[in-house]
Design a protein around this motif. Structure first.
Motif, PDB file in Angstrom:
ATOM      1  N   LYS A 168     -21.049 -43.044 -72.424  1.00 48.48           N
ATOM      2  CA  LYS A 168     -19.987 -43.622 -73.418  1.00 48.48           C
ATOM      3  C   LYS A 168     -18.551 -43.328 -72.795  1.00 48.48           C
ATOM      4  N   ARG A 169     -18.420 -42.387 -71.824  1.00 48.65           N
ATOM      5  CA  ARG A 169     -17.235 -42.340 -71.404  1.00 48.65           C
ATOM      6  C   ARG A 169     -16.811 -43.226 -70.300  1.00 48.65           C
TER       7      ARG A 169
ATOM      8  N   THR B  30     -15.470 -45.485 -63.561  1.00 49.95           N
ATOM      9  CA  THR B  30     -14.603 -44.339 -63.494  1.00 49.95           C
ATOM     10  C   THR B  30     -14.269 -44.094 -61.990  1.00 49.95           C
TER      11      THR B  30
ATOM     12  N   ALA C  82     -12.436 -50.880 -71.507  1.00 48.68           N
ATOM     13  CA  ALA C  82     -11.519 -51.345 -72.405  1.00 48.68           C
ATOM     14  C   ALA C  82     -10.437 -51.715 -71.423  1.00 48.68           C
TER      15      ALA C  82
ATOM     16  N   LYS D 236     -18.444 -53.136 -74.527  1.00 48.86           N
ATOM     17  CA  LYS D 236     -19.120 -51.823 -75.000  1.00 48.86           C
ATOM     18  C   LYS D 236     -20.302 -51.903 -75.545  1.00 48.86           C
TER      19      LYS D 236
ATOM     20  N   ALA E 238     -12.973 -55.517 -75.704  1.00 48.84           N
ATOM     21  CA  ALA E 238     -13.696 -54.509 -75.327  1.00 48.84           C
ATOM     22  C   ALA E 238     -14.692 -53.962 -75.911  1.00 48.84           C
ATOM     23  N   ASP E 239     -14.485 -54.370 -77.519  1.00 47.38           N
ATOM     24  CA  ASP E 239     -15.732 -53.679 -78.281  1.00 47.38           C
ATOM     25  C   ASP E 239     -16.831 -54.582 -78.064  1.00 47.38           C
TER      26      ASP E 239
ATOM     27  N   ARG F 117     -18.395 -46.540 -70.503  1.00 50.13           N
ATOM     28  CA  ARG F 117     -18.268 -47.736 -71.391  1.00 50.13           C
ATOM     29  C   ARG F 117     -16.886 -47.563 -71.715  1.00 50.13           C
ATOM     30  N   ASP F 118     -16.171 -46.473 -72.179  1.00 48.93           N
ATOM     31  CA  ASP F 118     -14.634 -46.771 -72.832  1.00 48.93           C
ATOM     32  C   ASP F 118     -13.910 -46.929 -71.576  1.00 48.93           C
ATOM     33  N   ARG F 119     -14.220 -46.973 -70.193  1.00 45.20           N
ATOM     34  CA  ARG F 119     -13.395 -47.520 -69.242  1.00 45.20           C
ATOM     35  C   ARG F 119     -13.315 -49.082 -69.294  1.00 45.20           C
TER      36      ARG F 119
END
Length: 242
Positions: free
Chosen positions: A198-199, A177, A205, A216, A212-213, A201-203
């Motif tokens: 987790k936030r 981020t 995507a 992550k 993306a899965d 890791r979501d980036r």
């Protein structure tokens, strides 16, 4: 995606990756992004990649922001990189051209003065290598260069246009981020370390071109000093061991 559908990635020992896969895959002008929380070995990995990278017409330049860094100093001796305080470096008929440079301005420990000096010298190095091409500029901490030294425009321009001139920008940062999506979309090679957030890791995507899965899944489970390696051409993914 169900967990059982996650493909099993090959784990390649670090020595094998560095001596066989990396030299075969890296070309002048490729951008590299390395992302992991502190104490995961970003600096160590980056210098290993430099050590086993291709010969370039112009020596790599490492931009160092920290006042002191034992890891960087150790690698400077190992690779015989020359520490310089200003850019361009002063020429010496006695020492010749080194295999690389550490641009590491002296610190007064006054943040205003030190940031002004680093902005000035780093900007000259970025634009100088941008003009010359066929080299590497490695950012010790990309977030600091962008947010503290206000060099985001220069780094983004090189990311967008430098590849065609053989200039690769290697970016390191602690969190996905902390940098823009250009660090994913323009990088040919990505190395992602374990991140419990987790936030963060979501980036991942936003990398694009890869599942993306899968990204992550592995980033959440990597042991320390292991890396998820992604090469965007061919969508190659593997785990690089310690």
């Amino acid at each position: 995606m169900a967990r059982e559908e996650i493909p099993e990635l090959e784990t390649i020992p670090r020595a094998e990756f560095l001596t066989e896969m990396w030299p075969a895959n890296y070309r002048a002008g490729h951008h590299v992004t390395i992302i992991a929380p502190t104490q995961n070995g970003k600096t160590y990995l980056a210098f290993q990649l430099l050590q086993h990278g291709p010969e370039l017409r112009n020596p790599p330049v490492v931009l160092v922001m920290k006042p002191r860094d034992k890891e960087v100093s150790k690698w400077a001796k190992t690779l015989e990189y020359r520490r310089v305080y200003v850019w361009p470096p002063l020429r010496s008929i006695w020492r010749g051209t080194p295999p690389g440079y550490l641009l590491w301005p002296r610190h007064t420990f006054d943040p205003d003065r030190d940031d002004a000096v680093m902005h000035h010298e780093f900007r000259k190095a970025l634009l100088g290598r941008y003009k010359q091409g066929n080299s590497i500029v490695m950012a010790d901490e990309t977030y600091g260069l962008i947010e503290e030294l206000k060099l985001g425009r220069e780094i983004t321009a090189i990311h967008s246009r430098g590849s065609g001139m053989g200039l690769g920008v290697w970016c390191m940062t602690q969190k996905p981020t902390h940098i823009g999506t250009w660090a994913y979309s323009q990088a040919e090679h990505l190395f992602l370390g374990n991140d419990p957030d987790k936030r963060a890791r979501d980036r991942f995507a936003e990398i694009g071109g890869v599942d993306a899965d899968v990204v992550k899944h592995y980033v959440a489970r990597l042991p320390q000093y292991h890396w998820l390696y992604i090469r965007r051409t061919g969508r190659r993914m593997c785990i690089v061991g310690p």
